[in-house]
Design an enzyme around this catalytic site. Structure first.
Site, PDB file in Angstrom:
ATOM      1  N   ASP A 283       0.829  -1.381  -0.143  1.00  0.00           N
ATOM      2  CA  ASP A 283       0.022  -0.058   0.048  1.00  0.00           C
ATOM      3  C   ASP A 283       1.012   1.144  -0.017  1.00  0.00           C
ATOM      4  O   ASP A 283       2.036   1.054   0.049  1.00  0.00           O
ATOM      5  CB  ASP A 283      -0.995   0.001   1.153  1.00  0.00           C
ATOM      6  CG  ASP A 283      -0.250   0.135   2.475  1.00  0.00           C
ATOM      7  OD1 ASP A 283       0.935   0.196   2.485  1.00  0.00           O
ATOM      8  OD2 ASP A 283      -1.012   0.609   3.558  1.00  0.00           O
TER       9      ASP A 283
ATOM     10  N   GLY B 267       1.013   4.089   2.187  1.00  0.00           N
ATOM     11  CA  GLY B 267       1.002   4.542   3.496  1.00  0.00           C
ATOM     12  C   GLY B 267      -0.154   5.423   3.525  1.00  0.00           C
ATOM     13  O   GLY B 267      -0.371   6.084   4.594  1.00  0.00           O
ATOM     14  N   GLY B 268      -0.960   5.627   2.583  1.00  0.00           N
ATOM     15  CA  GLY B 268      -2.256   6.587   2.631  1.00  0.00           C
ATOM     16  C   GLY B 268      -3.018   5.811   3.851  1.00  0.00           C
ATOM     17  O   GLY B 268      -4.055   6.798   4.598  1.00  0.00           O
ATOM     18  N   PHE B 269      -3.177   4.677   4.118  1.00  0.00           N
ATOM     19  CA  PHE B 269      -4.059   4.194   5.244  1.00  0.00           C
ATOM     20  C   PHE B 269      -3.569   4.772   6.274  1.00  0.00           C
ATOM     21  O   PHE B 269      -4.486   5.091   7.207  1.00  0.00           O
ATOM     22  CB  PHE B 269      -4.183   2.519   5.123  1.00  0.00           C
ATOM     23  CG  PHE B 269      -5.085   2.140   6.256  1.00  0.00           C
ATOM     24  CD1 PHE B 269      -6.634   2.286   5.989  1.00  0.00           C
ATOM     25  CD2 PHE B 269      -4.743   1.601   7.269  1.00  0.00           C
ATOM     26  CE1 PHE B 269      -7.316   2.070   7.007  1.00  0.00           C
ATOM     27  CE2 PHE B 269      -5.711   1.046   8.296  1.00  0.00           C
ATOM     28  CZ  PHE B 269      -6.940   1.263   8.137  1.00  0.00           C
TER      29      PHE B 269
ATOM     30  N   ASP C  94      -2.648   8.431  -1.299  1.00  0.00           N
ATOM     31  CA  ASP C  94      -3.835   8.696  -1.248  1.00  0.00           C
ATOM     32  C   ASP C  94      -4.418   9.241   0.184  1.00  0.00           C
ATOM     33  O   ASP C  94      -3.776   9.021   1.074  1.00  0.00           O
ATOM     34  CB  ASP C  94      -4.945   7.783  -1.705  1.00  0.00           C
ATOM     35  CG  ASP C  94      -5.088   6.624  -0.472  1.00  0.00           C
ATOM     36  OD1 ASP C  94      -3.999   6.117  -0.195  1.00  0.00           O
ATOM     37  OD2 ASP C  94      -6.437   6.172  -0.360  1.00  0.00           O
TER      38      ASP C  94
ATOM     39  N   ASP D 297      -8.222  -7.058   0.486  1.00  0.00           N
ATOM     40  CA  ASP D 297      -7.233  -7.507   1.546  1.00  0.00           C
ATOM     41  C   ASP D 297      -8.031  -7.338   2.991  1.00  0.00           C
ATOM     42  O   ASP D 297      -8.816  -6.218   3.054  1.00  0.00           O
ATOM     43  CB  ASP D 297      -5.799  -6.905   1.525  1.00  0.00           C
ATOM     44  CG  ASP D 297      -6.075  -5.283   2.049  1.00  0.00           C
ATOM     45  OD1 ASP D 297      -5.898  -4.857   3.203  1.00  0.00           O
ATOM     46  OD2 ASP D 297      -6.594  -4.446   0.906  1.00  0.00           O
TER      47      ASP D 297
ATOM     48  N   CYS E   9     -11.882 -29.862   6.442  1.00  0.00           N
ATOM     49  CA  CYS E   9     -10.980 -28.853   6.287  1.00  0.00           C
ATOM     50  C   CYS E   9      -9.765 -29.638   6.179  1.00  0.00           C
ATOM     51  O   CYS E   9      -9.273 -30.694   6.684  1.00  0.00           O
ATOM     52  CB  CYS E   9     -10.731 -27.960   7.497  1.00  0.00           C
ATOM     53  SG  CYS E   9      -9.326 -26.874   7.166  1.00  0.00           S
TER      54      CYS E   9
ATOM     55  N   CYS F 238      -6.788 -28.200   5.634  1.00  0.00           N
ATOM     56  CA  CYS F 238      -5.442 -27.453   5.802  1.00  0.00           C
ATOM     57  C   CYS F 238      -4.588 -28.326   6.827  1.00  0.00           C
ATOM     58  O   CYS F 238      -4.678 -29.584   7.218  1.00  0.00           O
ATOM     59  CB  CYS F 238      -5.980 -26.258   6.720  1.00  0.00           C
ATOM     60  SG  CYS F 238      -5.733 -26.366   8.512  1.00  0.00           S
TER      61      CYS F 238
ATOM     62  N   CYS G 143      -5.787 -28.974  10.337  1.00  0.00           N
ATOM     63  CA  CYS G 143      -6.949 -30.160  10.863  1.00  0.00           C
ATOM     64  C   CYS G 143      -6.513 -31.461  10.048  1.00  0.00           C
ATOM     65  O   CYS G 143      -6.566 -32.486  10.575  1.00  0.00           O
ATOM     66  CB  CYS G 143      -7.802 -29.527  10.083  1.00  0.00           C
ATOM     67  SG  CYS G 143      -8.700 -27.862  10.717  1.00  0.00           S
TER      68      CYS G 143
ATOM     69  N   HIS H 197      -4.505 -22.156   9.946  1.00  0.00           N
ATOM     70  CA  HIS H 197      -5.865 -22.692   9.502  1.00  0.00           C
ATOM     71  C   HIS H 197      -7.012 -21.565   9.018  1.00  0.00           C
ATOM     72  O   HIS H 197      -7.550 -21.724   8.046  1.00  0.00           O
ATOM     73  CB  HIS H 197      -6.772 -23.339  11.062  1.00  0.00           C
ATOM     74  CG  HIS H 197      -8.243 -23.342  10.520  1.00  0.00           C
ATOM     75  ND1 HIS H 197      -8.666 -24.594  10.070  1.00  0.00           N
ATOM     76  CD2 HIS H 197      -9.129 -22.707  10.969  1.00  0.00           C
ATOM     77  CE1 HIS H 197      -9.977 -24.352   9.956  1.00  0.00           C
ATOM     78  NE2 HIS H 197     -10.386 -23.220  10.579  1.00  0.00           N
TER      79      HIS H 197
HETATM   80 ZN    ZN Z   1      -8.162 -26.402   8.966  1.00  0.00          ZN
END
Ligand code: ZN
Length: 383
Positions: free
Chosen positions: A88, A90-92, A161, A282, A320, A322, A325, A353
């Site tokens: 980004d 730096g605007g945020f 921005d 994001d 799941c 992942c 899991c 997860h």
């Molecule tokens: Zn998981």
């Protein structure tokens, strides 16, 4: 760099061509503020299906300093990550350290109480922004932001921005938008690298300002666009949904360039944004929640610290796949204990997860768009 390969309504299936391969969108962008994803190790990233990350220019600039930036190897080497990297502008921080800090109101109006928190740490001028932190003054503007982003070496960088707050009136929102437009031009002119650069659409919760901003920023030679600023305010009664700002802007943006939604990413928002033609978004939700025991499951967010999970031997969510899991076989009760014992490992497991869960949801959404059943999938999933 990017093309839209299929549409299901306004929902888009896109492809980024990168040096290391193709990345399909819609895709979730994982937040790696300081150049790493908090709570996990570098070699955990491949376990999460992460395709795109976003790092924070302001925080990296402050932590590396000018000397550190000169010697910086670039975010790809720093993160050992071959996917797409965004920074980004730096605007945020202009917003988060300024009006958001001062009023206690974040970018999505309905989610936050109005309670003044602290004094602003920024002073905004037409030329740039002064930040006041730890007794020091730091000046950032379009040219400096672009230079830092070139040193950080992400694939995609953003124009500098000024995001506006849901509390800003029309007059101030217009002033901030015009500043953002001037800084967009300066950002384009300052760039000397071959990195891709996105322009940012502002205009707050005012339909005509969003249109004006999208028309102007959309006419500039950016490689992509991001929709920033505040969402979810119903002042003026023009809105049906939290993210109507997207539908006010998108018709004026070039169809064949990528569209990013800045800092929004609850499950319902993901579906709504994609339905309106957003390609990437994001948000800190999967990572921040994980560190506090917020686990994402097929039935929503669960607080793993609750007593009911002490003896629950089911997996974090059903089916799941992942690493946590599927390979480690971590159950709710096991993770509950790790959090109760305040083990560092707890945050790591939960983070892997959660990121996997969000990325896998986006994978399912892409499949649904391919098969022209996005709306059916959305309705079924949210029900
Ligand atoms: Zn998981």
């Amino acid at each position: 760099m990017f093309k839209v390969v299929h549409k299901d309504g306004d929902a888009r299936l896109g492809i980024f061509e990168t040096p290391t391969g193709r990345i399909e969108t819609p895709s979730y962008v994982v937040v790696a503020t300081n150049g790493y994803i908090r709570a996990i190790e570098l070699d955990d990233i491949p376990k999460t299906q992460t395709q795109i990350v976003i790092a924070n220019t302001y925080h990296l600039w402050r932590s590396l300093g000018d000397v550190g930036l000169n010697d910086f190897p670039g975010l790809h080497d720093f993160m050992e990550f071959g996917g797409l990297i965004m920074t980004d502008s730096g605007g945020f921080q202009v917003f988060s350290m300024g009006v958001a800090r001062e009023t206690g109101v974040g970018k999505v109006f309905s989610e936050n109480p109005i309670s003044p928190k602290d004094s602003s740490q920024v002073k905004i001028t037409d030329s740039g922004v002064y930040f006041y932190e730890d007794g020091e003054e730091h000046y950032l503007d379009a040219e400096i932001s672009i230079k830092i982003q070139e040193q950080l070496g992400a694939d995609i960088i953003f124009a500098f921005d000024e995001p506006s707050s849901p509390l800003h009136d029309r007059a101030y929102t217009e002033t901030a938008m015009k500043r953002t437009h001037a800084w967009a031009l300066r950002s384009l002119e300052a760039k000397t690298s071959n990195q891709k650069i996105y322009g940012i659409i502002q205009g707050g919760h005012f339909r005509d300002l969003r249109k004006q901003s999208a028309e102007y920023i959309g006419s500039l030679p950016f490689d992509g666009f991001a929709i920033g600023g505040s969402f979810g305010n119903s002042f003026g009664g023009e809105k049906d949904n939290t993210l109507d700002e997207i539908s006010w802007a998108n018709p004026y943006l070039p169809e064949n360039k990528p569209r990013h939604l800045l800092g929004i990413g609850r499950i319902e928002d993901i579906f709504e944004a994609i339905e309106l033609g957003i390609d990437t978004m994001d948000c800190v939700i999967p990572t921040r929640e994980a560190r506090h025991g917020g686990i994402w499951s097929r039935y929503g967010r669960i607080d793993i610290l609750k007593g009911i999970y002490q003896k629950d031997d089911s997996f974090l969510t059903e089916n799941c796949e992942c690493y946590i899991c599927n390979e480690k076989g971590i159950t709710k009760s096991a993770l509950h204990s790790l959090f109760k014992e305040k083990k560092l490992e707890a945050g790591r497991l939960a983070t892997i997860h959660n990121i996997y869960f969000f990325n896998d949801l986006l994978r399912q959404i892409r499949e649904a768009i391919k098969q022209n059943r996005f709306k059916i999938f959305k309705k079924w999933y949210l029900n």
